[in-house]
Motif scaffolding. Sequence first.
Motif, PDB file in Angstrom:
ATOM      1  N   GLU A 163      -5.387  16.815   0.893  1.00 58.35           N
ATOM      2  CA  GLU A 163      -4.140  17.840   1.477  1.00 58.35           C
ATOM      3  C   GLU A 163      -4.408  19.187   1.201  1.00 58.35           C
ATOM      4  OE1 GLU A 163      -1.700  16.331   2.863  1.00 58.35           O
ATOM      5  OE2 GLU A 163      -1.914  14.395   2.456  1.00 58.35           O
ATOM      6  N   LEU A 164      -5.162  19.440   0.261  1.00 59.87           N
ATOM      7  CA  LEU A 164      -5.230  21.001  -0.080  1.00 59.87           C
ATOM      8  C   LEU A 164      -6.551  21.350  -1.249  1.00 59.87           C
ATOM      9  CD1 LEU A 164      -4.051  23.890  -0.045  1.00 59.87           C
ATOM     10  CD2 LEU A 164      -2.901  23.149  -2.375  1.00 59.87           C
ATOM     11  N   ALA A 194     -19.681  13.896  -2.130  1.00 57.22           N
ATOM     12  CA  ALA A 194     -19.408  12.602  -2.511  1.00 57.22           C
ATOM     13  C   ALA A 194     -17.987  12.367  -2.919  1.00 57.22           C
ATOM     14  CB  ALA A 194     -20.385  12.349  -3.927  1.00 57.22           C
ATOM     15  N   PHE A 195     -17.260  13.475  -3.700  1.00 55.91           N
ATOM     16  CA  PHE A 195     -16.001  13.277  -3.752  1.00 55.91           C
ATOM     17  C   PHE A 195     -15.160  13.113  -2.664  1.00 55.91           C
ATOM     18  CE2 PHE A 195     -11.700  15.019  -4.297  1.00 55.91           C
ATOM     19  CZ  PHE A 195     -11.307  14.324  -5.219  1.00 55.91           C
ATOM     20  N   THR A 196     -15.229  13.939  -1.502  1.00 56.36           N
ATOM     21  CA  THR A 196     -14.516  13.902  -0.203  1.00 56.36           C
ATOM     22  C   THR A 196     -14.692  12.719   0.578  1.00 56.36           C
ATOM     23  OG1 THR A 196     -15.930  15.036   0.594  1.00 56.36           O
ATOM     24  CG2 THR A 196     -14.039  16.153  -0.301  1.00 56.36           C
ATOM     25  N   ARG A 197     -15.979  12.184   0.444  1.00 57.96           N
ATOM     26  CA  ARG A 197     -16.467  10.780   1.212  1.00 57.96           C
ATOM     27  C   ARG A 197     -15.872   9.740   0.593  1.00 57.96           C
ATOM     28  NH1 ARG A 197     -20.043  10.520   4.722  1.00 57.96           N
ATOM     29  NH2 ARG A 197     -21.113  12.427   4.089  1.00 57.96           N
ATOM     30  N   ALA A 198     -15.707   9.664  -0.723  1.00 59.77           N
ATOM     31  CA  ALA A 198     -15.062   8.599  -1.689  1.00 59.77           C
ATOM     32  C   ALA A 198     -13.632   8.650  -1.200  1.00 59.77           C
ATOM     33  CB  ALA A 198     -15.250   8.736  -2.972  1.00 59.77           C
ATOM     34  N   VAL A 199     -12.751   9.644  -1.220  1.00 61.83           N
ATOM     35  CA  VAL A 199     -11.473   9.768  -0.613  1.00 61.83           C
ATOM     36  C   VAL A 199     -11.010   9.138   0.569  1.00 61.83           C
ATOM     37  CG1 VAL A 199      -9.375  11.280  -0.685  1.00 61.83           C
ATOM     38  CG2 VAL A 199     -10.909  11.528  -2.390  1.00 61.83           C
ATOM     39  N   VAL A 200     -11.993   9.853   1.539  1.00 59.03           N
ATOM     40  CA  VAL A 200     -11.747   9.352   3.104  1.00 59.03           C
ATOM     41  C   VAL A 200     -12.136   8.154   3.002  1.00 59.03           C
ATOM     42  CG1 VAL A 200     -12.571  10.011   5.304  1.00 59.03           C
ATOM     43  CG2 VAL A 200     -11.876  11.857   3.623  1.00 59.03           C
ATOM     44  N   ILE A 214      -4.875  15.545  -3.324  1.00 58.41           N
ATOM     45  CA  ILE A 214      -5.230  14.419  -2.430  1.00 58.41           C
ATOM     46  C   ILE A 214      -4.232  13.440  -2.479  1.00 58.41           C
ATOM     47  CG2 ILE A 214      -7.801  14.557  -2.797  1.00 58.41           C
ATOM     48  CD1 ILE A 214      -7.406  11.831  -4.551  1.00 58.41           C
ATOM     49  N   SER A 215      -3.908  12.685  -1.287  1.00 60.94           N
ATOM     50  CA  SER A 215      -3.307  11.505  -1.019  1.00 60.94           C
ATOM     51  C   SER A 215      -3.886  10.142  -0.942  1.00 60.94           C
ATOM     52  CB  SER A 215      -2.180  11.794   0.078  1.00 60.94           C
ATOM     53  OG  SER A 215      -1.380  12.787  -0.041  1.00 60.94           O
ATOM     54  N   MET A 269       0.751  -1.036  -0.111  1.00 55.21           N
ATOM     55  CA  MET A 269       0.011  -0.055  -0.119  1.00 55.21           C
ATOM     56  C   MET A 269       0.823   1.210  -0.024  1.00 55.21           C
ATOM     57  SD  MET A 269      -2.856   0.831   2.923  1.00 55.21           S
ATOM     58  CE  MET A 269      -2.819   2.616   3.306  1.00 55.21           C
ATOM     59  N   SER A 270       0.838   2.014  -1.120  1.00 53.65           N
ATOM     60  CA  SER A 270       1.837   3.447  -1.177  1.00 53.65           C
ATOM     61  C   SER A 270       0.860   4.234  -1.516  1.00 53.65           C
ATOM     62  CB  SER A 270       2.858   2.821  -2.137  1.00 53.65           C
ATOM     63  OG  SER A 270       2.287   2.860  -3.415  1.00 53.65           O
ATOM     64  N   LEU A 271       1.091   5.210  -0.773  1.00 58.61           N
ATOM     65  CA  LEU A 271       0.357   6.563  -1.073  1.00 58.61           C
ATOM     66  C   LEU A 271       0.883   7.401  -2.251  1.00 58.61           C
ATOM     67  CD1 LEU A 271      -0.416   8.269   2.535  1.00 58.61           C
ATOM     68  CD2 LEU A 271      -2.015   6.876   1.025  1.00 58.61           C
ATOM     69  N   GLU A 272      -0.301   7.614  -2.949  1.00 59.75           N
ATOM     70  CA  GLU A 272       0.071   8.564  -4.195  1.00 59.75           C
ATOM     71  C   GLU A 272      -0.498   9.903  -4.069  1.00 59.75           C
ATOM     72  OE1 GLU A 272      -0.450   8.126  -8.928  1.00 59.75           O
ATOM     73  OE2 GLU A 272       0.046   6.257  -7.809  1.00 59.75           O
ATOM     74  N   THR A 273       0.259  11.129  -4.212  1.00 62.48           N
ATOM     75  CA  THR A 273      -0.326  12.286  -4.037  1.00 62.48           C
ATOM     76  C   THR A 273      -0.589  12.843  -5.489  1.00 62.48           C
ATOM     77  OG1 THR A 273       0.871  12.619  -2.264  1.00 62.48           O
ATOM     78  CG2 THR A 273      -0.001  14.737  -3.193  1.00 62.48           C
ATOM     79  N   CYS A 274      -1.710  13.049  -5.670  1.00 64.56           N
ATOM     80  CA  CYS A 274      -2.199  13.732  -7.200  1.00 64.56           C
ATOM     81  C   CYS A 274      -3.200  15.289  -7.186  1.00 64.56           C
ATOM     82  CB  CYS A 274      -2.793  12.453  -8.047  1.00 64.56           C
ATOM     83  SG  CYS A 274      -4.274  11.813  -7.295  1.00 64.56           S
ATOM     84  N   ILE A 275      -3.287  15.749  -8.364  1.00 67.40           N
ATOM     85  CA  ILE A 275      -4.225  16.743  -8.416  1.00 67.40           C
ATOM     86  C   ILE A 275      -5.242  16.197  -9.012  1.00 67.40           C
ATOM     87  CG2 ILE A 275      -4.580  19.148  -9.385  1.00 67.40           C
ATOM     88  CD1 ILE A 275      -1.536  19.570  -9.338  1.00 67.40           C
ATOM     89  N   VAL A 276      -6.638  16.691  -8.487  1.00 69.06           N
ATOM     90  CA  VAL A 276      -8.037  16.195  -9.096  1.00 69.06           C
ATOM     91  C   VAL A 276      -8.795  17.609  -9.312  1.00 69.06           C
ATOM     92  CG1 VAL A 276      -9.977  14.784  -8.495  1.00 69.06           C
ATOM     93  CG2 VAL A 276      -7.743  13.886  -8.012  1.00 69.06           C
ATOM     94  N   TRP A 277      -9.376  17.464 -10.169  1.00 70.87           N
ATOM     95  CA  TRP A 277     -10.346  18.449 -10.854  1.00 70.87           C
ATOM     96  C   TRP A 277     -11.717  17.995 -10.875  1.00 70.87           C
ATOM     97  CZ3 TRP A 277      -8.978  23.752 -11.674  1.00 70.87           C
ATOM     98  CH2 TRP A 277      -9.922  24.274 -12.166  1.00 70.87           C
ATOM     99  N   LEU A 278     -12.564  18.830 -10.304  1.00 72.85           N
ATOM    100  CA  LEU A 278     -14.216  18.270 -10.366  1.00 72.85           C
ATOM    101  C   LEU A 278     -14.605  19.320 -11.453  1.00 72.85           C
ATOM    102  CD1 LEU A 278     -15.237  17.982  -6.463  1.00 72.85           C
ATOM    103  CD2 LEU A 278     -14.572  16.403  -8.273  1.00 72.85           C
ATOM    104  N   ASN A 279     -15.266  18.565 -12.278  1.00 67.76           N
ATOM    105  CA  ASN A 279     -15.952  19.446 -13.241  1.00 67.76           C
ATOM    106  C   ASN A 279     -16.972  20.187 -13.096  1.00 67.76           C
ATOM    107  OD1 ASN A 279     -14.301  18.131 -15.125  1.00 67.76           O
ATOM    108  ND2 ASN A 279     -15.724  16.522 -15.601  1.00 67.76           N
ATOM    109  N   GLU A 280     -17.151  21.387 -13.771  1.00 61.65           N
ATOM    110  CA  GLU A 280     -18.278  22.255 -13.315  1.00 61.65           C
ATOM    111  C   GLU A 280     -19.765  21.699 -13.933  1.00 61.65           C
ATOM    112  OE1 GLU A 280     -18.152  25.457 -12.056  1.00 61.65           O
ATOM    113  OE2 GLU A 280     -16.003  25.591 -11.958  1.00 61.65           O
TER     114      GLU A 280
END
Length: 86
Positions: free
Chosen positions: A34-35, A21-27, A44-45, A1-12
């Motif tokens: 992260e930011l 829904a997105f934050t719940r899916a990540v958590v 996110i990580s 299990m390795s954490l990966e940090t990436c940038i994610v964009w939610l569409n308009e």
Amino acid sequence: MSLETCIVWLNEPLTTKKVEAFTRAVVDRGGRIELTATRGAFIISIDHTFIDELRAMPGVKLIGGVEIRPRKVPIIKKPLPAEEFT
């Protein structure tokens, strides 16, 4: 299990339901937000095995991986004058 940090964009258009829904899916998958930035950008990580699941979510665009390096903070040591101790 390795954490990966990436940038994610939610569409308009951004809605509260979509962000929740997105934050719940990540958590729920053991990740961290992260930011958050304006207009639906998140850093996110998350475990690398769940990246494809997030990519398949409707309205989510995976921009790419990011490497966050911690900054070293210099320690400033100033000698105290001897008269302060007497």
